[in-house]
Design a protein around this motif. Structure first.
Motif, PDB file in Angstrom:
ATOM      1  N   UNK B  25       0.849  -1.192  -0.030  1.00  0.00           N
ATOM      2  CA  UNK B  25      -0.107   0.041   0.102  1.00  0.00           C
ATOM      3  C   UNK B  25       1.079   1.372  -0.079  1.00  0.00           C
ATOM      4  N   UNK B  26       1.833   1.164   0.876  1.00  0.00           N
ATOM      5  CA  UNK B  26       2.702   2.557   0.807  1.00  0.00           C
ATOM      6  C   UNK B  26       3.240   3.068  -0.692  1.00  0.00           C
ATOM      7  N   UNK B  27       3.845   1.793  -1.574  1.00  0.00           N
ATOM      8  CA  UNK B  27       4.117   1.925  -2.782  1.00  0.00           C
ATOM      9  C   UNK B  27       2.976   2.646  -3.686  1.00  0.00           C
ATOM     10  N   UNK B  53      -6.513  -5.354   0.762  1.00  0.00           N
ATOM     11  CA  UNK B  53      -6.925  -5.215   2.329  1.00  0.00           C
ATOM     12  C   UNK B  53      -7.247  -3.944   2.679  1.00  0.00           C
ATOM     13  N   UNK B  54      -7.363  -3.698   4.040  1.00  0.00           N
ATOM     14  CA  UNK B  54      -7.784  -2.501   4.550  1.00  0.00           C
ATOM     15  C   UNK B  54      -6.631  -1.398   4.180  1.00  0.00           C
ATOM     16  N   UNK B  55      -5.408  -1.796   4.206  1.00  0.00           N
ATOM     17  CA  UNK B  55      -4.270  -0.915   3.794  1.00  0.00           C
ATOM     18  C   UNK B  55      -4.432  -0.343   2.498  1.00  0.00           C
ATOM     19  N   UNK B  56      -4.883  -1.315   1.445  1.00  0.00           N
ATOM     20  CA  UNK B  56      -4.910  -0.671   0.257  1.00  0.00           C
ATOM     21  C   UNK B  56      -6.236   0.197   0.210  1.00  0.00           C
ATOM     22  N   UNK B  57      -7.326  -0.173   0.869  1.00  0.00           N
ATOM     23  CA  UNK B  57      -8.720   0.747   0.935  1.00  0.00           C
ATOM     24  C   UNK B  57      -8.407   2.076   1.651  1.00  0.00           C
ATOM     25  N   UNK B  58      -7.349   1.954   2.573  1.00  0.00           N
ATOM     26  CA  UNK B  58      -7.383   3.517   3.082  1.00  0.00           C
ATOM     27  C   UNK B  58      -6.557   4.512   1.914  1.00  0.00           C
ATOM     28  N   UNK B  64      -9.576   9.410  -3.099  1.00  0.00           N
ATOM     29  CA  UNK B  64     -10.584  10.255  -3.329  1.00  0.00           C
ATOM     30  C   UNK B  64     -10.776  11.515  -2.666  1.00  0.00           C
ATOM     31  N   UNK B  65     -10.285  11.610  -1.592  1.00  0.00           N
ATOM     32  CA  UNK B  65     -10.230  12.772  -0.755  1.00  0.00           C
ATOM     33  C   UNK B  65      -9.210  13.911  -1.453  1.00  0.00           C
TER      34      UNK B  65
END
Lengths: 357, 99
Positions: B25-27, B53-58, B64-65
């Motif tokens: 997710x950080x990448x 996973x939730x890390x990707x969703x975050x 989006x924001x």
């Protein structure tokens, strides 16, 4: 009539008895996987069948005829063997390795032996390596040559003694693919193996060895799904579980996730289920339990009772359901929606959250 | 996980291949967030995304924001059934523009 019949086989090395009172009948076309812990005589059993390590007691019959030191050479021509360490002739190229046996032992004309060798090399995917020497081949290629060499003698039975144990994991699949194809062709095979996917998916019968003999045998479904005897159960259930200790909040996430991925892959767990297992482990261990409670341990195993995988996360402290106390609502929601059933137990200072799939 | 970037009529397409989890997710975040400085329209191609996973969703939520704050658009395409199940389970399928 059985192609191989073993009666009261005994094998001793000095005072050490490895096999005792072993009986087995193997029919034509059977693919038998021989599994079990190390040191339980699996390889010794194969080597006793073809007299590489002659039995110290009992009898072995091949096609109805008792094998003795006198007729063993004739029998070995009909019963090939593939070894863990390949056993290729290093001074001969691949073609030489495949034709030496047929030309010298079966008196096959050289041209005919070479034509057959070319065909066999095609079937093991090594047509272009005929002029290579063993030292120029990878481990997987050497083992495929060894199988082709065995087939060049047109055996009626092939004994495989841990054919992939000496290989780099990346090469296991290329060799297993050749052995799988051979099994499909109707060849009678006895395979000592640690490749449980093969034993489960390809064998017609599985023999579990322990206590100096065949401790339990049955169809792959019987042995892998509902083994009856305690040692078989311990062995099968043990290979069907994965444990990981997250020793602190900063534990190696990658190590755990890769470990689970490998477990799912080696147990041929369907992709969708494997993804759910990964998700439950990631959310529960990385996002919910370790940030709040620190060290924890994860256990993934197959529940015989439920007929499904269960993932448990154990952590210390006072009795507290990490899911109910989770500050990370997104992760908690994903866990609750991914599992079929979730339960929390607290006993002896240990909390256990178990998710069933 | 690999991320392939292509430009098409002013639109930046990020094709994600592999797994979007805690480790990757950080990448993804390092590529997605700056993307809105380069293009008004960012399309995420999830055709080869096999797991989130939730890390990707975050990171998707963050994207989006950021898009909204910079008056950009973020759309998602090619979502597999398995990934869609996660997006639906978490309500992200309503929040994201999936085409």
């Amino acid at each position: 009539m059985s192609i191989i019949s073993v009666k009261n086989l005994e094998k001793r090395f000095g005072d050490v008895c490895v096999l005792q009172n072993l009986n087995a009948d193997i029919d034509k076309g059977e693919v038998i996987s021989i599994i079990g812990p190390s040191g339980t005589g699996k390889s010794t059993f194969l080597r006793a069948i073809n007299f590489l390590d002659p039995p110290t007691g009992g009898e072995v019959f091949f096609d109805g005829e008792i094998i003795t030191k006198r007729n063993v050479d004739t029998t070995r021509r009909r019963m090939g063997m593939v070894f863990q360490s390949f056993g290729l002739f290093s001074h001969l190229d691949v073609m030489g390795n495949l034709t030496a046996g047929p030309v010298k032992l079966l008196k096959t004309p050289k041209k005919e032996a070479e034509e057959k060798a070319e065909e066999l090399l095609k079937t093991v995917g090594l047509s272009e390596r005929a002029k290579f020497f063993p030292r120029q081949l990878s481990g997987g290629q050497k083992q495929r040559v060894a199988i082709a060499r065995c087939l060049a003698m047109s055996p009626e039975v092939i004994l495989f003694d841990e054919p992939t144990s000496a290989l780099d994991p990346t090469m296991v699949s290329e060799v297993m693919a050749v052995i799988r194809n051979l099994a499909k062709s109707g060849m009678t095979m006895l395979v000592v193996t640690h490749e449980m996917d093969f034993a489960r998916d390809v064998s017609t019968r599985v023999m579990y060895m322990d206590e100096n003999g065949i401790y339990e045998e049955g169809s792959p479904a019987e042995i892998f799904t509902s083994p009856k005897k305690p040692k078989t159960q311990a062995f099968i259930y043990n290979i069907r579980s994965y444990n990981y200790e997250a020793k602190s909040r900063d534990f190696d996430h990658v190590e755990m996730l890769v470990g689970i991925e490998n477990f799912c892959f080696s147990h041929a767990i369907e992709k969708k289920t494997a993804n759910k297992i990964q998700l439950l482990a990631e959310e529960l261990v990385i996002n919910i339990v370790t940030p709040k409670y620190g060290a924890c341990s994860l256990n993934l195993s197959f529940s015989e009772k439920l007929g499904a995988y269960e993932l448990s996360v154990l952590y210390g402290g006072e009795g507290s359901n990490a899911l109910e106390a989770a500050e990370d609502e997104l992760s908690a929601m994903m866990v609750l929606n991914s599992a079929k059933e979730i339960r929390h137990e607290y006993a002896g200072g240990t909390n256990t959250i178990t998710a069933s799939l | 996980m690999t991320i392939n970037k292509t430009q098409e009529n002013g639109k930046l397409i990020l094709a994600i291949e592999g797994r979007l989890d805690t480790t990757t997710a950080p990448q993804f975040q390092n590529v997605l967030i700056p993307a809105f400085d380069k293009a008004k329209e960012v399309m995420l191609d999830f055709k080869n995304l096999v797991y989130v996973s939730s890390a990707g969703l975050r990171v998707l939520l963050m994207g989006q924001k950021t898009a909204k704050a910079k008056s950009c658009s973020m759309t998602v395409t090619g979502v597999s059934d398995d990934v869609m199940e996660i997006l639906e389970m978490t309500g992200f399928s309503d929040m994201l523009t999936i085409i």
